[in-house]
Design a protein around this motif. Structure first.
Motif, mmCIF file in Angstrom:
data_model
loop_
_atom_site.group_PDB
_atom_site.id
_atom_site.type_symbol
_atom_site.label_atom_id
_atom_site.label_comp_id
_atom_site.label_asym_id
_atom_site.label_seq_id
_atom_site.Cartn_x
_atom_site.Cartn_y
_atom_site.Cartn_z
ATOM 1 N N ARG A 95 44.749 41.830 36.629
ATOM 2 C CA ARG A 95 44.624 41.132 35.331
ATOM 3 C C ARG A 95 43.188 40.780 34.957
ATOM 4 N NH1 ARG A 95 48.648 36.204 35.164
ATOM 5 N NH2 ARG A 95 47.260 35.454 36.803
ATOM 6 N N ARG A 104 39.184 42.032 33.470
ATOM 7 C CA ARG A 104 38.355 42.994 32.758
ATOM 8 C C ARG A 104 37.153 43.316 33.638
ATOM 9 N NH1 ARG A 104 39.558 43.691 27.563
ATOM 10 N NH2 ARG A 104 37.464 44.391 26.998
ATOM 11 N N PHE A 148 44.277 33.773 28.646
ATOM 12 C CA PHE A 148 43.362 34.901 28.443
ATOM 13 C C PHE A 148 44.142 36.206 28.502
ATOM 14 C CE2 PHE A 148 40.474 38.161 30.201
ATOM 15 C CZ PHE A 148 39.503 38.146 29.200
ATOM 16 N N VAL A 199 46.505 35.657 31.654
ATOM 17 C CA VAL A 199 45.992 34.767 32.708
ATOM 18 C C VAL A 199 45.927 33.335 32.173
ATOM 19 C CG1 VAL A 199 44.000 34.280 34.202
ATOM 20 C CG2 VAL A 199 44.553 36.648 33.587
ATOM 21 N N LEU A 200 46.458 32.419 32.944
ATOM 22 C CA LEU A 200 46.344 30.999 32.597
ATOM 23 C C LEU A 200 45.204 30.415 33.429
ATOM 24 C CD1 LEU A 200 47.608 28.364 31.251
ATOM 25 C CD2 LEU A 200 48.758 28.054 33.445
ATOM 26 N N ARG A 201 44.117 30.041 32.747
ATOM 27 C CA ARG A 201 42.982 29.415 33.451
ATOM 28 C C ARG A 201 43.017 27.918 33.192
ATOM 29 N NH1 ARG A 201 38.661 31.192 35.979
ATOM 30 N NH2 ARG A 201 37.421 29.394 35.366
ATOM 31 N N THR A 209 38.634 36.063 35.309
ATOM 32 C CA THR A 209 38.996 36.972 34.213
ATOM 33 C C THR A 209 38.146 38.238 34.151
ATOM 34 O OG1 THR A 209 37.589 35.759 32.676
ATOM 35 C CG2 THR A 209 39.912 35.115 32.779
ATOM 36 N N ARG A 227 44.923 46.046 37.826
ATOM 37 C CA ARG A 227 46.221 45.553 38.349
ATOM 38 C C ARG A 227 46.195 44.037 38.500
ATOM 39 N NH1 ARG A 227 46.388 49.415 41.887
ATOM 40 N NH2 ARG A 227 45.584 48.236 43.658
ATOM 41 N N GLN A 271 50.754 39.825 32.191
ATOM 42 C CA GLN A 271 49.340 40.220 32.238
ATOM 43 C C GLN A 271 48.411 39.096 31.769
ATOM 44 O OE1 GLN A 271 47.839 43.067 33.483
ATOM 45 N NE2 GLN A 271 49.891 43.214 34.344
ATOM 46 N N ALA A 306 42.606 33.153 38.947
ATOM 47 C CA ALA A 306 42.499 33.306 37.486
ATOM 48 C C ALA A 306 41.090 33.690 37.038
ATOM 49 C CB ALA A 306 42.970 32.041 36.757
ATOM 50 N N PRO A 342 43.778 39.901 29.006
ATOM 51 C CA PRO A 342 42.728 40.830 29.468
ATOM 52 C C PRO A 342 42.681 42.133 28.686
ATOM 53 C CG PRO A 342 44.528 40.737 31.059
ATOM 54 C CD PRO A 342 44.838 39.709 30.014
ATOM 55 N N ASP A 343 43.750 42.476 28.001
ATOM 56 C CA ASP A 343 43.733 43.724 27.233
ATOM 57 C C ASP A 343 42.938 43.600 25.941
ATOM 58 O OD1 ASP A 343 45.119 45.254 29.034
ATOM 59 O OD2 ASP A 343 47.079 44.758 28.198
ATOM 60 N N ASN A 392 34.784 46.110 29.555
ATOM 61 C CA ASN A 392 33.900 45.424 28.614
ATOM 62 C C ASN A 392 32.798 46.370 28.160
ATOM 63 O OD1 ASN A 392 35.109 42.886 28.508
ATOM 64 N ND2 ASN A 392 34.057 42.203 30.349
ATOM 65 N N PRO A 413 41.890 49.584 28.184
ATOM 66 C CA PRO A 413 41.324 48.582 27.273
ATOM 67 C C PRO A 413 40.546 47.497 28.018
ATOM 68 C CG PRO A 413 43.660 48.152 27.627
ATOM 69 C CD PRO A 413 43.333 49.397 28.399
ATOM 70 N N ARG A 414 40.456 47.614 29.352
ATOM 71 C CA ARG A 414 39.886 46.533 30.155
ATOM 72 C C ARG A 414 38.372 46.619 30.371
ATOM 73 N NH1 ARG A 414 43.792 44.137 33.365
ATOM 74 N NH2 ARG A 414 45.730 44.113 32.208
#
Lengths: 94, 379
Positions: free
Chosen positions: B91, B93, A25, A13-15, B65, B89, A11, B63, A27-28, B118, B115-116
């Motif tokens: 990844r 927010r 990052f 993320v590699l930016r 976010t 799904r 889950q 990527a 996301p949770d 904001n 939890p995603r």
């Protein structure tokens, strides 16, 4: 503490950014962690198929001026990722 | 124009960090100052769920976010839950911009379970139906508050946005009390009706006069002090009150130019985010929806982001000196001014590469406006 064959949390993320640094990052939690280019290299090896010795080999192969105690650095880095919940170990059931 | 050199280009993020998506063209309301309707963003087309889900997979590969879902009214989409599941799904927010009137218990529960999220931003323009409903329609205050309370019940992070206009500018104290004390919000944001979309048609009814703008500025600064900094703004009277006072102080002291001053630096969005219209057309910003950069699921987002000449024009805007504009000639605030929002410049003048007259301190003063007293300002 380092797991035998650590695996990156899928889950996370590699930016990767313009200077080869990156942000991991989650996301949770919305937390981000800065990672240098060697860290990025290590992160990409965390697929559950490589142990620390494999990772050290890759770092020695692809980086310059690698210090003698690189294994300790790699282990500490992976441990820090485990503590942050960014990395775990794959559980196998026999 | 001085264009970004190879070094500047190389320093751009590889992909946008966030994407603003107008997820639907439909809305149950027609607020008098809605920037969306009748603007170039209003293309009368909604994409099916499958197209969005496919696009989210690309955002995952890039990527990205976070996404912000707006419109139109996002909660009008019957498949919103499936859309959000697609975001999760992949990844990311998410945040949702809403009028609050269509939020159901079931949806609030869903939002509270992930939890995603904001935040969900609910627009609330007053402390009572009279002020809120004046621009948004009869009965909308009660519905928006009900939606907001459902979100609070399910522990969803709620961000309230108060748009300041002629009908509520004298209700700001009661509004702050209602939001911060009665509803117990940790804070709220403010802006003012901008000259876009339906607002252009209804300017006479909603646009603040110079005196009202001054009143809003002073009242909000005083309230923010009273409530310990719990009122925020990136545009509108509160933001202007702060920025313009800083500029006036710098002018008085003969201070050096601000780092971002003297050029069109007012918008940093094209360096970190990009937008998508309801029909899937990629645009630099949902308020600059006439600049078409490509289409989702046809053009690669990373390619558009890195190579589209119109997007680079937006970024290169930062090197345009304000001294070039007749509008700015002789202005004592030139070294401290950023030219403000390009979308407002476009909607007022039809030109993106121009300072926005709406955000001009000299114009405000020339029209008889006065800046807030120093004691109202934060240190």
């Amino acid at each position: 503490m380092s797991a035998d064959k650590p695996v990156a949390n899928p889950q996370v993320v590699l930016r990767e950014e313009f200077d080869d640094w990156a942000v991991l990052f989650d996301p949770d939690t919305a937390e981000g962690f800065a990672v240098n280019p060697v860290g990025v290299l290590i992160w990409k090896e965390l697929d559950g198929n490589h142990d620390i010795a494999d990772i050290v080999r890759v770092v020695r192969e692809k980086c310059e001026n690698v210090p003698e105690d690189v294994e300790t650095h790699c282990r500490e880095f992976v441990d820090s990722l485990i503590r942050k919940g960014l990395v775990g170990t794959e559980v196998t059931h026999d | 124009m001085i264009e970004a050199g190879p070094q500047e280009r190389a320093r751009l993020m590889r992909t946008p960090q966030s994407v603003d998506i107008d997820i639907t063209d439909r809305c149950n309301l027609r607020c008098k100052y809605c920037y969306f309707y009748t603007s170039p963003a209003d293309v009368k087309t909604d994409l099916p769920l499958e197209e969005w889900l496919r696009f989210f997979e690309e955002l995952n590969r890039c990527a990205v976010t976070e996404v912000t879902l707006a419109g139109g009214e996002p909660f009008i989409r019957e498949d919103l839950k499936e859309i959000l599941e697609g975001v999760i799904r992949n990844r990311m927010r998410f945040s949702i911009l809403s009028n609050g009137t269509l939020i159901t218990e079931d949806m609030a529960r869903f939002l509270g379970s992930t939890p995603r999220c904001n935040y969900v931003q609910v627009s609330l323009d007053g402390s009572e139906p009279e002020t809120h409903d004046s621009c948004r329609g009869k009965g909308t205050f009660e519905k928006a508050v009900a939606g907001l309370r459902l979100l609070q019940k399910h522990k969803v992070n709620v961000a309230v946005r108060v748009t300041i206009h002629r009908y509520n500018v004298r209700d700001l104290e009661a509004t702050a009390r209602f939001l911060l004390e009665d509803l117990g919000l940790s804070g709220f944001g403010t802006n003012s009706a901008g000259h876009m979309g339906l607002c252009q048609k209804n300017m006479e009814q909603v646009e603040l006069t110079t005196a009202e703008r001054e009143l809003a500025m002073k009242t909000l600064l005083a309230l923010n002090k009273k409530y310990g900094g719990r009122i925020s703004a990136s545009a509108g009277p509160l933001a202007e009150g702060r920025m313009w006072s800083r500029m006036e102080r710098a002018r008085r002291q003969g201070a050096a130019a601000f780092p971002e001053g003297g050029r069109l630096t007012g918008c940093g969005c094209p360096f970190s985010k990009i937008s998508v219209r309801t029909d899937g057309v990629i645009v630099p910003c949902n308020m600059l929806s006439h600049i078409e950069l490509g289409r989702i699921n046809r053009d690669r987002l990373d390619d558009v982001w890195r190579n589209h000449s119109e997007l680079w024009k937006m970024r290169d805007r930062r090197s345009i000196p304000l001294s070039r504009f007749e509008f700015c000639r002789g202005c004592p605030y030139l070294d401290y001014c950023t030219g403000n929002c390009p979308a407002l410049a476009y909607s007022l003048l039809g030109v993106v590469d121009h300072p926005s007259p709406d955000g001009c301190l000299r114009k405000f003063l020339d029209e008889g406006g006065h800046l807030p007293e120093e004691e109202l300002l934060e240190p």
